[in-house]
Design a protein around this motif. Structure first.
Motif, PDB file in Angstrom:
ATOM      1  N   SER A  37     -26.626   3.381   7.815  1.00  0.00           N
ATOM      2  CA  SER A  37     -27.340   2.089   8.211  1.00  0.00           C
ATOM      3  C   SER A  37     -26.583   1.183   8.731  1.00  0.00           C
ATOM      4  CB  SER A  37     -27.929   1.527   6.762  1.00  0.00           C
ATOM      5  OG  SER A  37     -28.436   0.313   7.028  1.00  0.00           O
ATOM      6  N   ILE A  38     -25.282   1.108   8.369  1.00  0.00           N
ATOM      7  CA  ILE A  38     -24.273   0.115   9.108  1.00  0.00           C
ATOM      8  C   ILE A  38     -24.037   0.649  10.507  1.00  0.00           C
ATOM      9  CG2 ILE A  38     -21.827  -0.825   8.881  1.00  0.00           C
ATOM     10  CD1 ILE A  38     -23.791  -2.259   6.761  1.00  0.00           C
ATOM     11  N   TYR A  39     -23.395   1.840  10.588  1.00  0.00           N
ATOM     12  CA  TYR A  39     -23.108   2.262  11.817  1.00  0.00           C
ATOM     13  C   TYR A  39     -24.088   2.382  12.933  1.00  0.00           C
ATOM     14  CZ  TYR A  39     -19.059   3.349   8.809  1.00  0.00           C
ATOM     15  OH  TYR A  39     -17.915   3.247   7.946  1.00  0.00           O
ATOM     16  N   LYS A  40     -25.367   2.565  12.406  1.00  0.00           N
ATOM     17  CA  LYS A  40     -26.514   2.692  13.653  1.00  0.00           C
ATOM     18  C   LYS A  40     -26.855   1.381  14.317  1.00  0.00           C
ATOM     19  CE  LYS A  40     -30.854   2.354  11.040  1.00  0.00           C
ATOM     20  NZ  LYS A  40     -31.809   3.125  10.889  1.00  0.00           N
ATOM     21  N   SER A  41     -26.257   0.339  13.537  1.00  0.00           N
ATOM     22  CA  SER A  41     -26.704  -1.215  14.052  1.00  0.00           C
ATOM     23  C   SER A  41     -26.007  -1.411  15.363  1.00  0.00           C
ATOM     24  CB  SER A  41     -26.276  -2.039  12.994  1.00  0.00           C
ATOM     25  OG  SER A  41     -26.600  -2.059  11.434  1.00  0.00           O
ATOM     26  N   VAL A  43     -25.706  -4.483  17.146  1.00  0.00           N
ATOM     27  CA  VAL A  43     -25.540  -5.979  17.798  1.00  0.00           C
ATOM     28  C   VAL A  43     -24.227  -6.430  18.287  1.00  0.00           C
ATOM     29  CG1 VAL A  43     -26.666  -6.471  15.351  1.00  0.00           C
ATOM     30  CG2 VAL A  43     -24.455  -6.020  15.223  1.00  0.00           C
ATOM     31  N   GLY A  44     -24.191  -6.128  19.519  1.00  0.00           N
ATOM     32  CA  GLY A  44     -23.253  -6.380  20.292  1.00  0.00           C
ATOM     33  C   GLY A  44     -21.931  -5.751  19.898  1.00  0.00           C
ATOM     34  N   ALA A 102     -21.432  -9.468   7.201  1.00  0.00           N
ATOM     35  CA  ALA A 102     -22.280  -9.303   8.186  1.00  0.00           C
ATOM     36  C   ALA A 102     -23.785 -10.085   8.282  1.00  0.00           C
ATOM     37  CB  ALA A 102     -22.681  -7.778   8.264  1.00  0.00           C
ATOM     38  N   HIS A 103     -23.944 -10.074   6.877  1.00  0.00           N
ATOM     39  CA  HIS A 103     -25.343 -10.905   6.565  1.00  0.00           C
ATOM     40  C   HIS A 103     -25.204 -12.399   6.899  1.00  0.00           C
ATOM     41  CE1 HIS A 103     -28.419 -12.509   3.454  1.00  0.00           C
ATOM     42  NE2 HIS A 103     -29.286 -11.846   4.485  1.00  0.00           N
ATOM     43  N   THR A 104     -24.172 -12.841   6.738  1.00  0.00           N
ATOM     44  CA  THR A 104     -24.018 -14.247   6.979  1.00  0.00           C
ATOM     45  C   THR A 104     -23.649 -14.673   8.413  1.00  0.00           C
ATOM     46  OG1 THR A 104     -21.866 -14.408   6.114  1.00  0.00           O
ATOM     47  CG2 THR A 104     -23.626 -15.033   4.632  1.00  0.00           C
ATOM     48  N   ALA A 105     -23.226 -13.477   9.226  1.00  0.00           N
ATOM     49  CA  ALA A 105     -22.805 -13.701  10.542  1.00  0.00           C
ATOM     50  C   ALA A 105     -23.638 -13.670  11.638  1.00  0.00           C
ATOM     51  CB  ALA A 105     -21.477 -12.379  11.021  1.00  0.00           C
ATOM     52  N   THR A 106     -23.220 -14.361  13.015  1.00  0.00           N
ATOM     53  CA  THR A 106     -24.077 -14.124  14.132  1.00  0.00           C
ATOM     54  C   THR A 106     -23.259 -13.845  15.084  1.00  0.00           C
ATOM     55  OG1 THR A 106     -23.723 -16.358  14.502  1.00  0.00           O
ATOM     56  CG2 THR A 106     -25.884 -16.093  13.458  1.00  0.00           C
ATOM     57  N   THR A 107     -24.091 -13.334  16.073  1.00  0.00           N
ATOM     58  CA  THR A 107     -23.277 -12.798  17.451  1.00  0.00           C
ATOM     59  C   THR A 107     -23.917 -13.207  18.607  1.00  0.00           C
ATOM     60  OG1 THR A 107     -21.829 -11.070  18.433  1.00  0.00           O
ATOM     61  CG2 THR A 107     -24.272 -10.448  17.347  1.00  0.00           C
ATOM     62  N   ILE A 108     -23.651 -13.326  19.547  1.00  0.00           N
ATOM     63  CA  ILE A 108     -24.306 -13.406  21.018  1.00  0.00           C
ATOM     64  C   ILE A 108     -24.509 -12.214  21.562  1.00  0.00           C
ATOM     65  CG2 ILE A 108     -23.955 -14.778  23.370  1.00  0.00           C
ATOM     66  CD1 ILE A 108     -22.035 -16.718  21.823  1.00  0.00           C
ATOM     67  N   ILE A 109     -25.921 -12.048  21.765  1.00  0.00           N
ATOM     68  CA  ILE A 109     -26.404 -10.921  22.587  1.00  0.00           C
ATOM     69  C   ILE A 109     -27.271 -11.595  23.701  1.00  0.00           C
ATOM     70  CG2 ILE A 109     -27.884  -8.910  22.295  1.00  0.00           C
ATOM     71  CD1 ILE A 109     -26.983  -8.570  19.570  1.00  0.00           C
ATOM     72  N   ASN A 110     -27.062 -11.226  24.994  1.00  0.00           N
ATOM     73  CA  ASN A 110     -27.904 -11.488  25.954  1.00  0.00           C
ATOM     74  C   ASN A 110     -27.839 -13.249  26.072  1.00  0.00           C
ATOM     75  OD1 ASN A 110     -28.207  -8.971  26.912  1.00  0.00           O
ATOM     76  ND2 ASN A 110     -30.202  -8.924  25.579  1.00  0.00           N
ATOM     77  N   GLY A 111     -26.877 -13.818  25.842  1.00  0.00           N
ATOM     78  CA  GLY A 111     -26.766 -15.361  25.806  1.00  0.00           C
ATOM     79  C   GLY A 111     -27.523 -16.164  24.794  1.00  0.00           C
ATOM     80  N   GLU A 112     -27.949 -15.125  23.590  1.00  0.00           N
ATOM     81  CA  GLU A 112     -28.619 -15.815  22.584  1.00  0.00           C
ATOM     82  C   GLU A 112     -28.044 -15.397  21.200  1.00  0.00           C
ATOM     83  OE1 GLU A 112     -32.926 -15.128  22.402  1.00  0.00           O
ATOM     84  OE2 GLU A 112     -32.950 -15.517  24.647  1.00  0.00           O
ATOM     85  N   ASP A 113     -27.976 -16.380  20.271  1.00  0.00           N
ATOM     86  CA  ASP A 113     -27.366 -16.039  18.922  1.00  0.00           C
ATOM     87  C   ASP A 113     -28.519 -14.968  18.193  1.00  0.00           C
ATOM     88  OD1 ASP A 113     -25.325 -17.728  18.999  1.00  0.00           O
ATOM     89  OD2 ASP A 113     -26.097 -19.511  17.981  1.00  0.00           O
ATOM     90  N   LEU A 115     -28.803 -12.726  14.502  1.00  0.00           N
ATOM     91  CA  LEU A 115     -27.966 -12.354  13.078  1.00  0.00           C
ATOM     92  C   LEU A 115     -27.397 -10.896  13.344  1.00  0.00           C
ATOM     93  CD1 LEU A 115     -30.801 -13.510  10.785  1.00  0.00           C
ATOM     94  CD2 LEU A 115     -28.491 -14.342  10.922  1.00  0.00           C
ATOM     95  N   VAL A 116     -26.318 -10.635  12.734  1.00  0.00           N
ATOM     96  CA  VAL A 116     -25.733  -9.308  12.675  1.00  0.00           C
ATOM     97  C   VAL A 116     -26.472  -8.363  11.703  1.00  0.00           C
ATOM     98  CG1 VAL A 116     -23.596  -8.112  12.157  1.00  0.00           C
ATOM     99  CG2 VAL A 116     -23.344 -10.224  13.288  1.00  0.00           C
ATOM    100  N   MET A 117     -26.988  -8.964  10.720  1.00  0.00           N
ATOM    101  CA  MET A 117     -27.515  -8.204   9.551  1.00  0.00           C
ATOM    102  C   MET A 117     -28.695  -9.022   9.011  1.00  0.00           C
ATOM    103  SD  MET A 117     -26.074  -6.003   6.158  1.00  0.00           S
ATOM    104  CE  MET A 117     -25.006  -4.985   6.975  1.00  0.00           C
ATOM    105  N   HIS A 118     -29.990  -8.508   9.227  1.00  0.00           N
ATOM    106  CA  HIS A 118     -30.969  -9.197   8.688  1.00  0.00           C
ATOM    107  C   HIS A 118     -31.196  -8.698   7.080  1.00  0.00           C
ATOM    108  CE1 HIS A 118     -32.623 -10.416  12.707  1.00  0.00           C
ATOM    109  NE2 HIS A 118     -32.168  -9.249  13.078  1.00  0.00           N
TER     110      HIS A 118
END
Length: 162
Positions: A37-41, A43-44, A102-113, A115-118
């Motif tokens: 579940s973790i490794y298939k994510s 998120v950038g 990961a649950h509390t983190a965000t990352t930038i994907i295609n210029g938008e914030d 969530l790393v883990m929903h």
């Protein structure tokens, strides 16, 4: 009734502790669900860091240690129970490392914030780790009980033969 219990204890000398061993395999299975579940994510580049590398190494060591402990509990080794308890506690501690971050983190994907883990994935991986931990700890407790009974029975047999 006492004779029946004596027979059950005597049988333990010749049959494996499959209950504890199977719980170990179940603990490994839920750990596999967790890391898939973790490794298939995707998120950038969030997961491309030293923490995920350490997690991969830990998973390999975890599976090896639990498999070896499962072989130990088959033959009622108490030391395998202590290893399983330690690894089970380790699974609980893991909840607060990668999934919590990961649950509390965000990352930038295609210029938008993003969530790393929903919430759904977070709940799922926490349940996987918790169930894995419970399986390992219960396996250890069952083995400790059975190993103690077998040890007591062996002392009784040795006293009768002496």
């Amino acid at each position: 009734m006492n004779d029946e219990r004596t027979i059950q204890r005597d049988r333990m000398r010749f049959i494996n502790n499959t209950q504890s061993s199977n719980l170990c395999y179940l603990g490994i299975l839920f750990n596999v669900f967790y890391f898939v579940s973790i490794y298939k994510s995707d998120v950038g580049t969030y997961y491309y860091n030293i923490l995920i590398g350490a997690s991969i190494v830990y998973n390999l060591i975890f599976m090896l240690a639990v498999f070896l402990a499962s072989e130990g509990v088959k033959v009622y080794q108490k030391s395998s129970s202590y290893l399983l308890c330690a690894v089970g506690i380790g699974q609980i501690i893991r909840i607060f490392i990668l999934p919590m971050r990961a649950h509390t983190a965000t990352t930038i994907i295609n210029g938008e914030d993003a969530l790393v883990m929903h919430d759904g994935q977070f709940t799922r991986v926490v349940v996987y780790l918790a169930v894995s931990a419970v399986c390992l700890i219960v396996s250890a407790l069952i083995n400790l009980k059975k190993a103690g009974e077998l040890e007591e029975h062996m002392k009784t047999l040795n006293a009768q033969n002496a």
